[in-house]
Design an enzyme around this catalytic site. Structure first.
Site: not given
Ligand code: UFG
Length: 338
Positions: A58-59, A125, A150, A154, A178, A296-298
């Protein structure tokens, strides 16, 4: 050349290990198996004839990460995939995401610095662009406020790497993916979602194989030609090959800046209905689906400007949508023992 691949038993990681081995790189995989299976190591061995070295670690824990680097003092470069990636879960468990995704990166960079390891390729991403103002989206498009923890990990990770590169020898290539889909042509490795899939293609293949009753198509009132949302789907093998190109670029000293950013897409946007039609065409299966409210969020639509990656990285996605959906289907069939 020895490459540490974190998250190397995961979906994109495993395909990248195969491409690295095919090019003669020696690979050490570090993975905590939180979202992948140890069987992947054997599958990689079957494809390439070489079983990669594997360390279960586990890094996000500092001491084990230190031990890993002491054990392999002659590493040349790092490709860092290991991270949690479920957008919805990150909204309900933000600390889990910040802790895992950021601590692992910090631990890695610290060890890279102290062992004089210079090169890192980082999995970023297209989520950093949000809904871009201009399409296709180039690497210089503004970074939008992240829609989820999330996505924020990134963005923050890109900033951490950039800051560290200014004061150390560390140099990086940040690859903004993508929508990776599909599986290796051998059908020996592919995407293995835990529980109910969030992403479109695993949901399609699981519905067609009979694990799910029907696919929910989230939204049919977008301002797109058929009303469904548009994404830039890219074959995971094309994506994997870009990582090898990125590593070689830094090893050969061809990179022009300490931190370079490339979009990894095909440059073509397909709607959800396009993907369904492609799947039905290649699999010869009829898919059960229903139109539902938007998720939601798309974002409505996003696809990549790939000109910079094509010209500067010297890499281009070669595989089309039908090859992507067919390979995903073959993988699902193999999982079902067909
Ligand atoms: N979709 C459906 N039904 C489903 C699943 C998805 O209609 O069951 C639709 C989505 O609404 C979207 C498209 O299919 O329009 C693609 O959805 P995915 O969940 O496959 O992919 P996303 O574009 O939402 O997310 C992907 C990655 C994320 C990353 C994001 C960046 O999974 O990790 O791209 O845009 F953050």
């Amino acid at each position: 050349m020895k490459i540490l691949v974190t998250g190397g038993t995961g979906y994109i990681g495993s395909h990248t290990v195969v491409e690295l081995q095919k090019k003669g790189f020696e690979v050490i995989i570090a993975d905590n198996l939180s979202n992948s299976s140890i069987d992947v190591i054997d599958s990689i061995g079957k494809i390439t004839g070489i079983k990669p070295l594997f360390e279960k670690i586990d890094l996000s824990e500092q001491e084990p990460t230190k031990d890993l680097f002491s054990h392999y003092p002659d590493l040349n470069s790092v490709i860092h995939f290991a991270a949690y990636k479920a957008v919805g879960e990150s909204v309900t468990m933000p600390l889990k995401y910040y802790q895992n995704n950021l601590c692992s990166l910090i631990n890695l960079l610290r060890e890279m610095e102290s062992h004089g390891i210079r090169d890192i390729v980082f999995s970023s991403s297209c989520t950093v662009y949000g809904q871009p103002d201009i399409l296709p989206v180039t690497e210089t498009a503004p970074i939008k406020k992240a829609a989820s923890p999330y996505g924020n990990t990134k963005q923050i990770a890109e900033e951490i790497i950039t800051d560290v590169s200014k004061v150390t020898a560390i140099q990086a290539i940040l690859l903004r993916y993508f929508n990776p889909i599909g599986a290796h042509e051998s059908a020996l490795i592919g995407e293995l979602p835990l529980g109910v899939p969030n992403n479109l293609v695993p949901y399609i293949t699981q519905t067609a194989i009979g694990k799910r009753d029907f696919l929910n198509v989230w939204g049919k009132d977008y301002h797109t030609p058929d009303g469904t949302a548009i994404r830039d789907y890219i074959h995971v093998v094309d994506l994997a090959m870009a990582h090898v190109t990125a590593i070689e670029r830094m090893l050969e000293g061809k990179n022009k800046q300490k931190v370079e950013v490339f979009n990894l897409g095909t440059g073509i946007g397909y709607s959800v209905l396009d993907v369904i039609k492609s799947f039905e065409r290649t699999s010869k299966e009829k898919l059960n689906y229903k139109f539902m409210e938007r998720r939601p969020g798309d974002v409505e639509e996003v696809w990549a400007d790939t000109e910079f990656a094509n010209r500067e990285l010297g890499w281009k996605a070669e595989r089309g949508l039908d090859e992507m959906t067919l390979s995903a289907w073959r993988w699902e069939q193999r999982l079902a023992g067909l």
